[in-house]
Each structure stands twice: as C-alpha cells, then as structure tokens.
Design a protein around this motif. Structure first.
Motif, mmCIF file in Angstrom:
data_model
loop_
_atom_site.group_PDB
_atom_site.id
_atom_site.type_symbol
_atom_site.label_atom_id
_atom_site.label_comp_id
_atom_site.label_asym_id
_atom_site.label_seq_id
_atom_site.Cartn_x
_atom_site.Cartn_y
_atom_site.Cartn_z
ATOM 1 N N GLY A 1 -28.599 -27.378 0.828
ATOM 2 C CA GLY A 1 -27.509 -27.500 1.807
ATOM 3 C C GLY A 1 -27.480 -26.267 2.687
ATOM 4 O O GLY A 1 -28.502 -25.858 3.227
ATOM 5 N N SER B 1 -25.821 -45.051 10.565
ATOM 6 C CA SER B 1 -26.464 -43.750 10.385
ATOM 7 C C SER B 1 -25.799 -42.707 11.278
ATOM 8 O O SER B 1 -25.210 -43.022 12.313
ATOM 9 C CB SER B 1 -27.952 -43.842 10.716
ATOM 10 N N SER B 2 -25.896 -41.452 10.864
ATOM 11 C CA SER B 2 -25.291 -40.356 11.617
ATOM 12 C C SER B 2 -26.064 -39.087 11.301
ATOM 13 O O SER B 2 -27.136 -39.135 10.702
ATOM 14 C CB SER B 2 -23.819 -40.195 11.231
ATOM 15 N N ASP B 3 -25.503 -37.946 11.700
ATOM 16 C CA ASP B 3 -26.160 -36.680 11.366
ATOM 17 C C ASP B 3 -25.845 -36.240 9.942
ATOM 18 O O ASP B 3 -26.230 -35.144 9.533
ATOM 19 C CB ASP B 3 -25.764 -35.592 12.368
ATOM 20 N N GLU B 4 -25.162 -37.093 9.164
ATOM 21 C CA GLU B 4 -24.833 -36.773 7.774
ATOM 22 C C GLU B 4 -25.389 -37.774 6.772
ATOM 23 O O GLU B 4 -25.502 -37.464 5.589
ATOM 24 C CB GLU B 4 -23.310 -36.682 7.600
ATOM 25 N N GLN B 5 -25.712 -38.993 7.200
ATOM 26 C CA GLN B 5 -26.217 -39.996 6.267
ATOM 27 C C GLN B 5 -27.184 -40.946 6.962
ATOM 28 O O GLN B 5 -27.144 -41.122 8.182
ATOM 29 C CB GLN B 5 -25.064 -40.816 5.667
ATOM 30 N N ASP C 1 -30.477 -37.173 14.867
ATOM 31 C CA ASP C 1 -29.671 -37.305 13.651
ATOM 32 C C ASP C 1 -30.492 -37.012 12.398
ATOM 33 O O ASP C 1 -30.000 -36.384 11.452
ATOM 34 C CB ASP C 1 -29.078 -38.710 13.562
ATOM 35 N N LYS D 1 -30.829 -33.327 12.137
ATOM 36 C CA LYS D 1 -29.557 -32.678 11.811
ATOM 37 C C LYS D 1 -29.201 -32.838 10.339
ATOM 38 O O LYS D 1 -28.564 -31.958 9.746
ATOM 39 C CB LYS D 1 -28.441 -33.240 12.696
ATOM 40 N N ARG D 2 -29.578 -33.951 9.738
ATOM 41 C CA ARG D 2 -29.264 -34.131 8.317
ATOM 42 C C ARG D 2 -30.410 -33.662 7.423
ATOM 43 O O ARG D 2 -30.487 -34.021 6.248
ATOM 44 C CB ARG D 2 -28.874 -35.579 8.015
ATOM 45 N N ASN D 3 -31.294 -32.847 8.018
ATOM 46 C CA ASN D 3 -32.351 -32.162 7.265
ATOM 47 C C ASN D 3 -33.300 -33.108 6.545
ATOM 48 O O ASN D 3 -33.746 -32.825 5.428
ATOM 49 C CB ASN D 3 -31.750 -31.177 6.250
ATOM 50 N N ASP E 1 -30.820 -41.415 2.546
ATOM 51 C CA ASP E 1 -30.478 -40.559 3.679
ATOM 52 C C ASP E 1 -31.710 -40.166 4.480
ATOM 53 O O ASP E 1 -31.592 -39.603 5.568
ATOM 54 C CB ASP E 1 -29.769 -39.290 3.192
ATOM 55 N N THR F 1 -33.589 -44.385 8.475
ATOM 56 C CA THR F 1 -32.736 -45.004 9.494
ATOM 57 C C THR F 1 -33.372 -46.330 9.907
ATOM 58 O O THR F 1 -34.535 -46.356 10.308
ATOM 59 C CB THR F 1 -32.570 -44.100 10.728
#
Length: 380
Positions: A53, A161-165, A205, A208-210, A370, A373
């Motif tokens: 994280g 989907s987003s920048d977190e999941q 995205d 951003k969510r690595n 995660d 996408t």
C-alpha cells in the motif's frame, strides 16, 4: 503406432502444443501449481500476495542502532491462501449438448493408413487431419481458452472499475443500473469504446490502483473482433495495428522498420502469427498506450439492456463486445494427476477401433480481480 502405449502419448503431447488461434492462456501467464498426488475433489493451494500500500516517508523507514527490528508485532508480507478444488474435465463433448460427454473414435484401417502418411511426409499436422484427431485437439484448446476468458470475466461482478478496484467499464464511464444490465446513454453520446477517452481512463485507473505490469512493462488486453473494429476506426490506433512494431527502430538499420516483415519474409515478428518448419508460432501482440493487444474469437457473447438514442435503440437487449484488460497473477491454475492426457477405452471391438477422450484434473480460479478491468463496446 498401433501399440496402445504409443498412440495416446503421441496424441497427448499435442495437447500441450500452443496454437495461435487460442492465445488467452499465453497472454494471461497464469500462476500454476501442479501436485501429482492430488485427485478430483482434493484441493491445491495457490498463494496470492498483496501490496504493502502506501510506502511511507523517508523518516518512517529510518531505524536507530538500538532498535529491535524482529519484534513480535512486525508484519509479514500478506499472503492469501487460495484453495482450488480439483475437478475432472473430459472431452470431446456432444456436439448437440456441451454438458453431455462424448468420445473420439478412429478405425484401425484409417489409423494405419495415416501412420504410413506420417512416415512418408513427417508432417504431424497432416497426420492429425487425416484421422480427425485435429478436431479432438481443437476441442481441448478451445475449451481451455474459454475457461481462462470466463475466469477473467468474473471481475465484472466487482462493480464499476475505478482507481481503487477492478470491475467493469462501460463506454463513457457509465454506471449500470442496480439490476446490473441496464445502461442509458443520452443523445450525442457514443456507446462504443473510444481510444481517446475510454482507453486512457482504463489504463490510468489500473496504474493508480498499482496493478503490476508484465515483465515487458505493459498491461495486456484480450479483444473481441468487433471491439477491435471499433478501436481501428481511430486513426492513431489503426496506424499502430496496421504495422505493429517492437519498439524504437534503429535509424542505422532501416530494414528493421515495423513493416519490414511484410516484404522480407521475416516470419513471426511484430505481432503477427507465422510458421516455422510447418508449425504455428504464437503472435506477440502489438503495443499501444501501455497495453499489449491480442485479438480473440473465443470470447463469450454478452448483452445488456441499453438505450442509445443515436442508434434508435430504446431499452433493448444489445450485444456488447468485450475488451479484457489485466496484469500478471490475475488467474491461477491447480493441476493434479498427470495433467492433460489422452485415455483409451478398452472396449475396442476386437482391436478394430480406438476410442479415446482427453482428460484433465484441474481447478481454475481468479486470484486478483483488482488486476482486471472488463471493458465493453456496444455493437450497433
């Protein structure tokens, strides 16, 4: 060749030969654990590692000379243990009902004739065509390829989907209604996956969510041919897809330009499938916007209830072509027994026939949703 021990081994070895028509497993590079002692109903453990994280600051990692590092509260790297239950899978299936098992049957006379052909020509592909076993091999390859596609598509259930999941991505970033199948577009809005907006958003995205990249530094995408057609309507994408290259060209060697293989006969290069010594070579995909693209004709059909005013579609079930973006370690495979193999039926009618199936003890599981996408592009 007619000896029972020889023919299953010859045919079974072909189950492991990759084929350029079925590239999903190759593109996914699944995590594989093979335990020869496991049988159907037992489990195989796959490990799924998480990222730390936030990395913290320089000061947060500073240590003093008298500080104890191996304290009882020290946190290990988080590892989820994913237990995959092995199942027995066989083929071919009944052509009228995929849930019903079937067999592959070859007459002795046909096999002996094909054996002589193989000895004369040395062409294994022609041998399999002459006895029909190419169909048996295609059944296994197509089924296994679709299994990996379905595992990737499970990420759709995670939501938008987003920048977190990870999850689904509808053109224009639209959110599906609570039923999960209703999408509404306004007049003037496109319901096709767009290179300049949708693609850039999906890649942004994922970064951003690595989501890690593959060893070559890129994500990968499995594309339905219709979605590929929509992408190729963009001039920038079309130029790359027309002459896919491997990267920067050396100006001192102009013969290495991206389309050189078309007129030099270089064979399997620059994203194109080819042949070496009569055997197919897997395509390498082509690069665009940080993604390596592979086209597949083996993705399942998907429809949504959608309203698209510009296409005169109102609350109608409409097909949506898929674009599946992912990073490494997205899918895992547990294998038991001898892996994929060809088995013979002892009931051979006094050695007049060979009756066979392919068999596999395995389990498939999505490891990191995660990292996936699932994009869509409506067909209209």
């Amino acid at each position: 060749m007619w000896i029972d021990n020889d023919f299953p081994k010859l045919l079974g070895a072909e189950l492991y030969r990759p084929h350029p028509a079925y590239i999903i497993e190759m593109a996914v590079e699944p995590v594989v654990v093979h335990d020869f002692s496991k049988q159907p109903g037992q489990t195989v453990q796959l490990d799924r590692y998480r990222f730390w994280g936030k990395p913290g600051t320089k000061e947060s990692r500073e240590r003093t000379a008298d500080q104890t590092l191996g304290s009882a509260s020290a946190r290990n790297i988080v590892k989820d243990k994913v237990l995959v239950t092995l199942r027995e899978y066989t083929g071919p299936a009944d052509s009228r009902d995929a849930t019903q098992p079937s067999t592959f049957k070859v007459a002795r006379e046909t096999l002996i004739t094909a054996q002589r052909l193989l000895l004369d020509t040395g062409n294994l592909n022609v041998f399999h065509q002459s006895i029909g076993s190419l169909t048996l091999l295609d059944d296994y390859r197509r089924w296994r390829d679709r299994v990996f596609a379905n595992e990737l598509l499970k990420a759709d259930a995670c939501g938008q989907s987003s920048d977190e999941q990870g999850g689904y991505y509808m053109p224009g970033g639209k959110t599906r209604a609570t039923s999960g199948t209703v999408v509404t577009y306004d007049a003037g809005e496109s319901a096709k996956f767009d290179v300049k907006t949708d693609l850039l958003e999906v890649v942004k995205d994922m970064r951003k969510r690595n989501v890690p990249t593959f060893a070559d530094g890129y994500y990968r995408c499995i594309v339905d041919p219709t979605a590929m057609m929509h992408l190729r309507q963009n001039s920038d994408f079309r130029e790359i897809a027309r002459y896919p290259g491997t990267g920067m060209i050396n100006p001192m060697q102009p013969a290495l330009q991206p389309n050189a293989n078309f007129y030099q006969g270089m064979g399997p290069a620059y994203g194109q499938a080819g042949f070496v010594a009569g055997q197919p070579v897997m395509p390498t995909g082509f690069l665009f916007e940080g993604v390596r693209w592979f086209e597949s004709t083996n993705l399942p059909e998907q429809t949504f209830q959608v309203t698209i005013p510009d296409a005169s579609i109102t609350a109608a079930e409409t097909e949506a072509a898929q674009l599946i973006f992912f990073g490494p370690q997205a899918v895992g495979v547990g294998i038991g027994g001898n892996n994929a193999q060809i088995l013979l039926n002892n009931n051979d009618d006094f050695s007049r026939f060979i009756i066979m199936i392919w068999s596999l003890f395995a389990g498939f599981e999505t490891l990191n949703k995660d990292f996936i996408t699932v994009g869509y592009s409506f067909v209209y």
